[in-house]
Design a protein around this motif. Structure first.
Motif, PDB file in Angstrom:
ATOM      1  N   MET A  63       0.835  -1.203   0.000  1.00 44.08           N
ATOM      2  CA  MET A  63       0.000   0.000   0.000  1.00 44.08           C
ATOM      3  C   MET A  63       0.870   1.254   0.000  1.00 44.08           C
ATOM      4  SD  MET A  63      -3.180  -0.992   2.389  1.00 44.08           S
ATOM      5  CE  MET A  63      -3.881   0.597   2.082  1.00 44.08           C
ATOM      6  N   GLU A  64       1.919   1.248   0.805  1.00 47.84           N
ATOM      7  CA  GLU A  64       2.806   2.410   0.881  1.00 47.84           C
ATOM      8  C   GLU A  64       3.508   2.676  -0.447  1.00 47.84           C
ATOM      9  OE1 GLU A  64       5.223   1.381   4.247  1.00 47.84           O
ATOM     10  OE2 GLU A  64       3.782   2.229   5.672  1.00 47.84           O
ATOM     11  N   SER A  65       3.802   1.615  -1.186  1.00 50.54           N
ATOM     12  CA  SER A  65       4.487   1.778  -2.471  1.00 50.54           C
ATOM     13  C   SER A  65       3.516   1.967  -3.635  1.00 50.54           C
ATOM     14  CB  SER A  65       5.397   0.578  -2.741  1.00 50.54           C
ATOM     15  OG  SER A  65       4.625  -0.582  -3.011  1.00 50.54           O
ATOM     16  N   GLY A  66       2.207   1.815  -3.370  1.00 48.69           N
ATOM     17  CA  GLY A  66       1.210   1.961  -4.425  1.00 48.69           C
ATOM     18  C   GLY A  66       1.155   0.772  -5.377  1.00 48.69           C
ATOM     19  N   GLY A  91      -0.638  -1.747  -6.710  1.00 45.04           N
ATOM     20  CA  GLY A  91      -2.021  -2.204  -6.806  1.00 45.04           C
ATOM     21  C   GLY A  91      -2.180  -3.701  -6.982  1.00 45.04           C
ATOM     22  N   PRO A  92      -1.482  -4.324  -7.958  1.00 40.95           N
ATOM     23  CA  PRO A  92      -1.618  -5.778  -8.138  1.00 40.95           C
ATOM     24  C   PRO A  92      -1.127  -6.565  -6.921  1.00 40.95           C
ATOM     25  CG  PRO A  92      -0.742  -4.775 -10.130  1.00 40.95           C
ATOM     26  CD  PRO A  92      -0.743  -3.706  -9.062  1.00 40.95           C
ATOM     27  N   GLY A  93      -0.020  -6.138  -6.326  1.00 46.96           N
ATOM     28  CA  GLY A  93       0.492  -6.817  -5.137  1.00 46.96           C
ATOM     29  C   GLY A  93      -0.472  -6.676  -3.975  1.00 46.96           C
ATOM     30  N   PHE A  94      -1.027  -5.464  -3.808  1.00 41.82           N
ATOM     31  CA  PHE A  94      -2.023  -5.217  -2.771  1.00 41.82           C
ATOM     32  C   PHE A  94      -3.204  -6.164  -2.922  1.00 41.82           C
ATOM     33  CE2 PHE A  94      -6.213  -3.187  -2.541  1.00 41.82           C
ATOM     34  CZ  PHE A  94      -6.378  -3.097  -1.174  1.00 41.82           C
ATOM     35  N   ARG A  95      -3.739  -6.274  -4.134  1.00 44.63           N
ATOM     36  CA  ARG A  95      -4.908  -7.123  -4.382  1.00 44.63           C
ATOM     37  C   ARG A  95      -4.586  -8.581  -4.054  1.00 44.63           C
ATOM     38  NH1 ARG A  95      -9.295  -6.117  -3.625  1.00 44.63           N
ATOM     39  NH2 ARG A  95      -8.957  -4.139  -4.651  1.00 44.63           N
ATOM     40  N   PRO A 103     -11.254  -5.540   5.699  1.00 43.27           N
ATOM     41  CA  PRO A 103     -12.019  -5.042   4.556  1.00 43.27           C
ATOM     42  C   PRO A 103     -12.613  -6.167   3.721  1.00 43.27           C
ATOM     43  CG  PRO A 103      -9.675  -4.840   4.147  1.00 43.27           C
ATOM     44  CD  PRO A 103      -9.824  -5.295   5.573  1.00 43.27           C
ATOM     45  N   ALA A 104     -13.616  -5.809   2.933  1.00 42.88           N
ATOM     46  CA  ALA A 104     -14.212  -6.753   1.994  1.00 42.88           C
ATOM     47  C   ALA A 104     -13.186  -7.102   0.910  1.00 42.88           C
ATOM     48  CB  ALA A 104     -15.457  -6.125   1.358  1.00 42.88           C
ATOM     49  N   PRO A 105     -13.320  -8.260   0.292  1.00 43.57           N
ATOM     50  CA  PRO A 105     -12.353  -8.670  -0.724  1.00 43.57           C
ATOM     51  C   PRO A 105     -12.231  -7.682  -1.886  1.00 43.57           C
ATOM     52  CG  PRO A 105     -13.838 -10.482  -0.184  1.00 43.57           C
ATOM     53  CD  PRO A 105     -14.339  -9.269   0.536  1.00 43.57           C
ATOM     54  N   GLU A 106     -13.310  -7.004  -2.209  1.00 46.94           N
ATOM     55  CA  GLU A 106     -13.283  -6.089  -3.354  1.00 46.94           C
ATOM     56  C   GLU A 106     -12.900  -4.661  -2.967  1.00 46.94           C
ATOM     57  OE1 GLU A 106     -17.309  -6.115  -1.561  1.00 46.94           O
ATOM     58  OE2 GLU A 106     -16.028  -7.725  -2.255  1.00 46.94           O
ATOM     59  N   ALA A 107     -12.506  -4.441  -1.708  1.00 52.20           N
ATOM     60  CA  ALA A 107     -12.143  -3.099  -1.243  1.00 52.20           C
ATOM     61  C   ALA A 107     -10.974  -2.548  -2.063  1.00 52.20           C
ATOM     62  CB  ALA A 107     -11.778  -3.139   0.234  1.00 52.20           C
ATOM     63  N   SER A 108     -11.052  -1.262  -2.329  1.00 58.15           N
ATOM     64  CA  SER A 108      -9.976  -0.610  -3.087  1.00 58.15           C
ATOM     65  C   SER A 108      -8.802  -0.293  -2.166  1.00 58.15           C
ATOM     66  CB  SER A 108     -10.487   0.681  -3.720  1.00 58.15           C
ATOM     67  OG  SER A 108     -10.721   1.653  -2.720  1.00 58.15           O
ATOM     68  N   LEU A 109      -7.690   0.018  -2.769  1.00 58.82           N
ATOM     69  CA  LEU A 109      -6.511   0.406  -2.013  1.00 58.82           C
ATOM     70  C   LEU A 109      -6.827   1.617  -1.136  1.00 58.82           C
ATOM     71  CD1 LEU A 109      -2.990   0.123  -3.334  1.00 58.82           C
ATOM     72  CD2 LEU A 109      -3.567   2.193  -2.129  1.00 58.82           C
ATOM     73  N   GLU A 110      -7.558   2.578  -1.653  1.00 61.95           N
ATOM     74  CA  GLU A 110      -7.922   3.774  -0.889  1.00 61.95           C
ATOM     75  C   GLU A 110      -8.848   3.438   0.283  1.00 61.95           C
ATOM     76  OE1 GLU A 110      -6.684   6.841  -0.964  1.00 61.95           O
ATOM     77  OE2 GLU A 110      -5.302   6.019  -2.447  1.00 61.95           O
ATOM     78  N   GLU A 111      -9.805   2.541   0.069  1.00 63.36           N
ATOM     79  CA  GLU A 111     -10.715   2.154   1.157  1.00 63.36           C
ATOM     80  C   GLU A 111      -9.949   1.458   2.284  1.00 63.36           C
ATOM     81  OE1 GLU A 111     -14.874   1.405  -1.242  1.00 63.36           O
ATOM     82  OE2 GLU A 111     -13.327  -0.144  -1.343  1.00 63.36           O
ATOM     83  N   VAL A 112      -9.014   0.603   1.908  1.00 57.57           N
ATOM     84  CA  VAL A 112      -8.232  -0.105   2.918  1.00 57.57           C
ATOM     85  C   VAL A 112      -7.309   0.869   3.636  1.00 57.57           C
ATOM     86  CG1 VAL A 112      -6.519  -1.918   3.302  1.00 57.57           C
ATOM     87  CG2 VAL A 112      -8.419  -2.313   1.733  1.00 57.57           C
TER      88      VAL A 112
END
Length: 92
Positions: A32-35, A37-41, A71-80
């Motif tokens: 998350m800190e590095s942005g 997105g695919p790794g976060f998901r 968070p829910a599985p579909e939560a966005s990076l921003e929501e988390v």
């Protein structure tokens, strides 16, 4: 400990599993800190899958407060990001 996955329900999880979950939480925080997105998901999915695997589902009518909310599985990076504390999603 009672854990809620938003949109899914609650599970009872033994404290002995938190070291394993914290490793995934640390990885998620780094992504998350590095942005990343695919790794976060991928890591969020792995974390939630591990909670489901190790936890015992509680009945839908169980009304005890959750000690940890994920968070829910579909939560966005921003929501988390909004749910995070300094320790990540899982304290400790």
């Amino acid at each position: 400990m009672i854990v809620r996955i938003m949109g899914e329900g609650q599970v009872k999880l033994a404290d002995s599993h938190f070291a394993e979950l914290n490793a995934l939480d640390d990885e998620l925080l780094t992504e998350m800190e590095s942005g990343d997105g695919p790794g976060f998901r991928a890591t969020l999915t792995a974390l939630l899958d591990k909670v489901r695997e190790l936890g015992t589902p509680l009945p839908d009518d169980f009304l005890e407060p959750s000690e940890l909310i994920l968070p829910a599985p579909e939560a966005s990076l921003e929501e988390v990001r909004e749910l995070l504390s300094d320790d990540g999603l899982i304290p400790g």
